[in-house]
Each structure stands twice: as structure tokens, then as C-alpha cells.
Motif scaffolding. Structure first.
Motif, mmCIF file in Angstrom:
data_model
loop_
_atom_site.group_PDB
_atom_site.id
_atom_site.type_symbol
_atom_site.label_atom_id
_atom_site.label_comp_id
_atom_site.label_asym_id
_atom_site.label_seq_id
_atom_site.Cartn_x
_atom_site.Cartn_y
_atom_site.Cartn_z
ATOM 1 N N PRO A 1 7.411 5.104 1.440
ATOM 2 C CA PRO A 1 6.714 5.689 0.274
ATOM 3 C C PRO A 1 7.465 5.503 -1.035
ATOM 4 O O PRO A 1 6.873 5.629 -2.114
ATOM 5 N N ARG B 1 8.417 0.371 -4.601
ATOM 6 C CA ARG B 1 7.689 0.137 -5.837
ATOM 7 C C ARG B 1 7.900 -1.299 -6.321
ATOM 8 O O ARG B 1 8.988 -1.859 -6.215
ATOM 9 N N ARG C 1 4.149 0.281 -9.777
ATOM 10 C CA ARG C 1 3.081 0.589 -8.834
ATOM 11 C C ARG C 1 3.588 0.510 -7.404
ATOM 12 O O ARG C 1 4.448 -0.326 -7.082
ATOM 13 N N PRO C 2 3.086 1.339 -6.492
ATOM 14 C CA PRO C 2 3.601 1.371 -5.119
ATOM 15 C C PRO C 2 3.207 0.139 -4.328
ATOM 16 O O PRO C 2 2.154 -0.477 -4.564
ATOM 17 N N THR D 1 1.693 -1.242 -1.081
ATOM 18 C CA THR D 1 0.719 -0.656 -0.170
ATOM 19 C C THR D 1 0.386 -1.597 0.981
ATOM 20 O O THR D 1 0.734 -2.789 0.958
ATOM 21 N N GLN E 1 -2.472 -2.751 1.539
ATOM 22 C CA GLN E 1 -3.365 -3.777 1.027
ATOM 23 C C GLN E 1 -2.580 -4.942 0.430
ATOM 24 O O GLN E 1 -3.018 -6.102 0.506
ATOM 25 N N ASP E 2 -1.413 -4.678 -0.140
ATOM 26 C CA ASP E 2 -0.562 -5.768 -0.631
ATOM 27 C C ASP E 2 -0.087 -6.635 0.534
ATOM 28 O O ASP E 2 -0.016 -7.860 0.420
ATOM 29 N N ALA F 1 -5.810 -1.867 7.634
ATOM 30 C CA ALA F 1 -5.008 -0.817 7.005
ATOM 31 C C ALA F 1 -5.698 0.521 7.228
ATOM 32 O O ALA F 1 -6.580 0.901 6.451
ATOM 33 N N SER G 1 -4.586 3.341 6.661
ATOM 34 C CA SER G 1 -4.251 4.231 5.547
ATOM 35 C C SER G 1 -3.538 3.401 4.496
ATOM 36 O O SER G 1 -3.121 2.263 4.768
ATOM 37 N N PRO G 2 -3.360 3.905 3.280
ATOM 38 C CA PRO G 2 -2.725 3.118 2.217
ATOM 39 C C PRO G 2 -1.296 2.684 2.525
ATOM 40 O O PRO G 2 -0.819 1.702 1.942
ATOM 41 N N ASP G 3 -0.636 3.385 3.412
ATOM 42 C CA ASP G 3 0.760 3.048 3.703
ATOM 43 C C ASP G 3 0.987 2.582 5.135
ATOM 44 O O ASP G 3 2.121 2.571 5.614
#
Length: 616
Positions: free
Chosen positions: A136, A139, A144-145, A147, A149-150, A178, A180-182
Motif C-alpha cells: 500500500p 507510489r 499516484r499509487p 495498483t 491495474q498497472d 484484479a 481488488s485495487p491492490d
């Protein structure tokens, strides 16, 4: 991510890129119980050495000074900042210092990678399902974090527009999602490619919001937005690249980065030829040099800067197998289609003379693609496992190579070994060539047998000219062509050459990168590393067996089988290897006292603070 592999034609950064990134994982074998006992790492054999919660890598010194500037010198030029695509010539600066991966390989262990962007990694025992939990704190440099999706974006982009290594390896993933986002989950098919989890973990992660996927395959001087410790500060195309350390680096106190990435500024300076590069180092214009030229190492450093301590020389021995350096036959060319011709030409390299007269006797003769290791088949009879693997391919390995009695041809060292020349001529005559008025021709009547050796620096040229002289004694017409760095790599990417000098580095656990080097599917794929044009069902089957090996014993047997098949194909003229690694550095550049076991990590370098000038 094998970008540039041969020692004498490519700068030292290549080896770091090869080792530290995708191709460097080169792993196959069984996985330890990592998911339950150490969920921040994957070990290919046994378990990770470092316990969960370790403070720093064993070879990193968190107490080294931070700050200053480290300058790397490189031969050649560059026309791109992205070494992950087919087009362009790019340094490793962006994926090494600007971007980060989900996993980070330890230079102190042969096959272990620890979580970096991923705070947790899960891999089932069948190796069919892989999941990463994104840290988490991670960055990008714009705040921006990072994720899931990246990660998916990067995966899809490399799978469709990356180098052939990425395309073939990542295509084996059957599903990615994915939840979840992480969190990102990969389905890996039947799990037969046991290296695939580490290939995925080694991808440099691109920021989805700041990357144009449509233009990813183009050459560009626009650096990727990354999550790593540096930003690209200045670019002089083809001449210089400067990076500045971030003040807001998210992993400043991460266990994997403590004691690493110590300089405030990193600069890459580019020089057109090897002589200019070396002269610049002696003049103190850059700080760190991996030396591969024996003549330079033995005689070129007898200069005031070494004698008064401004330049320090170090010698290391790593546990990694020594790879193969050879003159590569492009078997797509008709003159090299006959294996008897290739074997004869290999006989005519006089290693004994060259080593004594050109290289101060410091080299050892190459006779394996995995020399100085248990993976080498040289001098080792095939065991029952190897014979079982070869049962479906009778004749694919020569009897003497199977028995472990073969060795590269040796000469009397005179430079004019008549017995060796006679044996080579016998093979050439068996292939249909005859001497006529001092010239070797097909059936004694056709065109003179000949070819061109393409080189990209003076040491390669010197060796090639010596070899050409040996071949001329048998009526073989060989020309040597020296071309610039960019032209050289463009020609290699389309296999537009007869013969080149090349080095294939070896890891302690070869894997997916071997498919890029020897797989039939890569024989005509532009940008692939199958420079010899190898097309062999036996090699293809062995490569798949290598990736599926579960035990250490099966793995070793499979690599030795691959070694025997490559040696039996006479795809290269084996040259030599150095048993040691030579390093020269400015005295202001410090190394940790504890050195890595398997390869040198330039990330550990630091510059000592300049003492204040004495008061008047």
C-alpha cells in the motif's frame, strides 16, 4: 530481458540488466514451501535464505554514505530509453533505476526473489496460480499509487508489444484479474513452465495513466514514469543520460533497498569506441569499469592513477556458471548448412596460439555453454536421466559427447598446426569441398568458399582477423567488417550477418531465456536471440523439459542434455572464458565488505564524501 549479451561488444551495464531483470531469473526447478512459511519470496530450490522481516540484503551496507555522483561509461550510443522493445538501442537506466518490479532478485542466492512492489506473494504447489498483494505504500514518482491495474496493463503491453522473450513467456498465462485495487491474480495454465511466476514478478511496472500503449513499441526518449528511486533529469541523445535521486522515494527504508541506490546522481556517458572509453576511464571521466580485455587488464593499467591509488582494481570469483563466448554461425546461410563444415571451421580456431599471443594466457577454453559448474556436460558421461530424454531423438547427440570424451579441438600452439588443418580439410571434403589452386570450392569448381565476420570493436576485429588468417591457409576467403554500434544491432535484429562474436551469459538456473536463444520458434522472429538459427526438435523438447523439471537432479540432467545437444550441433566456434571477474573503480567509489555470491550488484556502489579542503 536479454538486451545485449556479449562482453567484448557491449558495455558492462548489459550484464547487470541481464542478471537483474527478466532473463536473469533463468530459473527452473521445484519451489519450496514459500506461500505458507515465507509469503514475501519465491525460491526455486528449497526455501528463501532470508527470514520474513529481514532488515537488509546480506551484501548491502545500510551505513554507507548517501550522496555524490556516480558516472558509468559505455561504448556505443543510444536512440531510445526503452530496452524492452525490439526497436532501438537503449541503456538499462530506466528499468534499473526509474522503474521497479513486483519481485527483486537477491544476488546472494541462486534462485530467490523477494517482494518489492508486492508485499505478499502467493504461489500454489502446482504452480498454476500466482497472486501478488501490492504494497500500500508503493507510489509512482507523481504520487499516484501502484495498483493491480498497472500490473495488468504492463503484462498485456509486454505480452503484445515487448521483446520476443516477453511475448512467448507471458503468452502462457491463461487469465489475469484484479479482484481488488491492490491484488492481482494470474492463472498459469498447467504449471509446466515453472519459471513463469518469476518472469511475471520481474516485469518493470509501467504506470497505466502515464503510458501510451499504442506507441510503446516505438523508439522514444521519453522515460517511463516509474516507482523507483531515480528520475531522468537530463538527456543528450546518443551522448549522455543523467538521473537524479527522488526526495520522495516510497521505499527509502525498505529492506531490499537499504544500502542500495546510494548516489544522489547517476550519469551514463557514451563513447564511440573501446579505446576512447578506456582512455576516459584512466583520465577519471567515469568511475566504474568491468574489464573483459586481458591485454588491457595485464598491461593497460600500468598508469600513474593506478600506482598512486586513484584507481583501484578488484578481482572476484562468483558461483555463477561461465557462459559461452563463440563465433556464431548463421545457419540460415547456405555455406553453414552442413554440420561437417561447421565442425571443420571450429577446428581451425587456434585457441592455444591466441591465448598465449593475444591474451596473456589468462583465458580458459570454452567447451560448454555452462562452464565451471555442475550443469556442464563437458567431460561428464550422460546418466540414465539424460539418455531417457534423448531416447526419442536418436543421433541428436554425438557418441563422444554423450560419453563425455569430446573436447574442443586443441592445437600445438604454433599457429600452423598441419595435423589439425588436415582433419578439418577431410571434413570439408566429405561435405563436397575441394582445394583447387589454393582455393576451397564446391566440388573444386564452384565459387570460392567464404563468408564475412561482422564485428563492432577493435578487440573483436583483432580476433576475427587472426581467425581469418588461419582459414586462408585452407583456401577459405574470409572478410572482416567493422561497423558502428547502431548498425550492428539493427543487422543482428534481422539476422543480417554471416558470423558474429557473441557471449551468452549463464545463470545458476537456466530457464525461459534459453528458448529465446535456441527455440525453433525464435529462429526467424525479428529481435530474438536465436542468432545461430537453431531449429531442432530435440532442443525444443529439452527446453520444455527444463522448464518443467521439479527436482534438482532432473534439472541438472536436463541442462546437461541441452548442453550436449548444442555442442553436437556445432552452432558456434567455441572461444574462451574468464574464470574471474575484473573490476576497476575510482578510489572514491566504495564497495560493501560483504560481496554477493552470484553476480556483482552495481546498486551497492557508493561515493565516499570528499574531505573538506584544509583551512588556510
Amino acid at each position: 530481458m536479454h538486451r545485449r549479451n556479449h562482453a567484448s561488444a557491449r558495455p558492462a551495464w548489459v550484464f547487470g540488466l541481464v542478471i537483474a531483470s527478466l532473463a536473469a531469473f533463468g530459473l527452473a526447478g521445484s519451489i519450496g514451501a514459500t506461500a505458507a512459511e515465507n509469503d514475501n519470496a519465491i525460491a526455486m530450490h528449497g526455501e528463501p535464505e532470508l527470514p520474513k522481516g529481514f532488515e537488509h540484503l546480506p551484501y548491502a551496507d545500510p551505513k554507507v554514505p548517501k550522496g555524490g555522483r556516480i558516472i558509468f561509461g559505455q561504448q556505443g550510443t543510444f536512440d531510445s530509453l526503452n530496452p524492452l522493445v525490439v526497436l532501438g538501442v537503449a541503456p538499462d537506466a530506466v528499468p534499473r533505476y526509474v522503474q521497479q518490479s513486483l519481485l527483486f532478485r537477491s544476488a546472494d542466492e541462486p534462485f530467490t526473489a523477494y517482494g518489492l512492489l508486492a508485499s505478499k506473494v502467493e504461489l500454489n504447489s502446482e504452480r498454476t496460480r500466482l497472486a501478488f498483494q501490492i504494497d500500500p505504500r508503493a507510489r509512482f514518482s507523481d504520487g499516484r499509487p501502484v495498483t493491480a491495474q498497472d500490473v495488468i496493463f504492463t503484462f498485456e503491453m509486454l505480452k503484445t508489444k515487448g521483446k520476443p522473450f516477453h511475448r512467448s513467456s507471458l503468452a502462457r498465462v491463461t487469465k489475469v484479474e484484479a479482484p481488488s485495487p491492490d491484488r492481482v491474480v494470474f492463472e498459469l495454465g498447467d504449471g509446466s513452465n515453472r519459471e513463469l511466476p518469476l518472469v511475471i514478478g520481474a516485469m518493470p511496472i509501467f504506470a497505466r495513466h502515464a503510458t501510451d500503449a499504442e506507441k510503446f513499441g516505438d523508439t522514444s526518449f521519453k522515460p517511463a514514469l516509474g516507482s523507483g528511486p531515480y528520475l531522468v533529469e537530463e538527456i543528450k541523445p546518443g551522448e549522455m543520460l543523467r538521473l537524479k535521486r527522488r526526495k520522495d522515494f516510497w521505499a527509502e527504508d525498505h529492506p531490499l533497498t537499504r544500502g542500495l541506490f546510494n548516489a544522489e546522481e547517476i550519469r551514463y556517458d557514451f563513447y564511440r569506441d573501446s579505446n576512447a572509453l578506456f582512455e576516459a576511464f584512466k583520465a577519471g571521466l567515469y568511475d566504474f569499469r568491468l574489464e573483459s580485455d586481458p591485454t588491457r587488464w595485464m598491461t593497460g593499467y600500468d598508469v600513474p592513477a593506478v600506482r598512486d591509488g586513484r584507481i583501484i582494481r578488484d578481482t572476484f570469483r562468483f558461483q555463477t556458471p561461465k557462459g559461452m563466448t563463440g563465433l556464431v554461425f548463421n545457419t540460415r546461410r547456405p555455406q553453414f548448412a552442413d554440420i561437417r563444415v561447421r565442425e571443420a571451421l571450429a577446428m581451425l580456431f587456434d585457441f592455444e596460439w591466441a591465448n598465449r599471443n593475444l591474451f596473456h594466457g589468462v583465458y580458459r577454453r570454452a567447451g560448454s555453454f555452462f562452464a565451471d559448474s555442475e550443469l556442464s556436460a563437458l567431460g561428464v558421461p550422460a546418466d540414465r536421466r539424460e539418455k531417457a530424454m534423448l531416447a526419442s531423438f536418436p543421433g541428436a547427440v554425438r557418441d563422444d559427447i554423450l560419453a563425455g570424451t569430446w573436447a574442443p579441438a586443441a592445437t600445438d600452439g604454433s599457429g600452423r598446426d598441419r595435423d589439425q588443418a588436415r582433419r578439418a580439410l577431410d571434413l570439408l571434403e566429405a561435405a563436397g569441398y575441394k582445394l583447387n589452386d589454393g582455393q576451397l570450392r564446391k566440388d573444386g569448381k564452384g565459387e570460392v568458399f567464404g563468408f564475412e565476420i561482422t564485428v563492432t570493436n577493435r578487440p573483436q576485429e583483432r580476433l576475427a582477423l587472426n581467425y581469418a588468417t588461419s582459414l586462408a591457409r585452407l583456401g577459405i576467403a574470409v572478410s572482416v567488417r567493422l561497423i558502428d554500434d547502431v548498425q550492428y544491432w539493427r543487422r543482428l535484429s534481422t539476422f543480417d550477418f554471416d558470423m558474429i562474436q557473441w557471449t551468452w551469459p549463464a545463470s545458476a538456473s537456466p530457464g525461459n531465456e534459453q528458448i529465446g536463444r535456441w527455440g525453433s520458434a525464435n529462429a526467424e522472429r525479428k529481435g530474438a536471440l536465436n542468432y545461430a538459427g537453431v531449429r531442432s526438435p530435440a532442443i525444443d523438447a529439452t527446453l520444455q523439459a527444463l522448464l518443467a523439471a521439479r527436482s534438482r537432479e532432473d534439472f541438472v540432467a536436463t541442462v546437461r542434455t541441452l548442453d550436449r545437444l548444442l555442442l553436437s550441433g556445432f552452432y558456434v566456434v567455441p572461444l574462451y572464458y574468464l574464470p574471474e571477474t575484473w573490476l576497476a573503480r575510482s578510489r572514491e567509489i566504495t564497495l560493501p565488505e560483504r560481496r554477493p555470491k552470484f553476480f556483482f550488484s552495481t546498486e551497492t556502489l557508493a561515493r565516499l564524501p570528499t574531505p573538506p579542503a584544509p583551512a588556510n
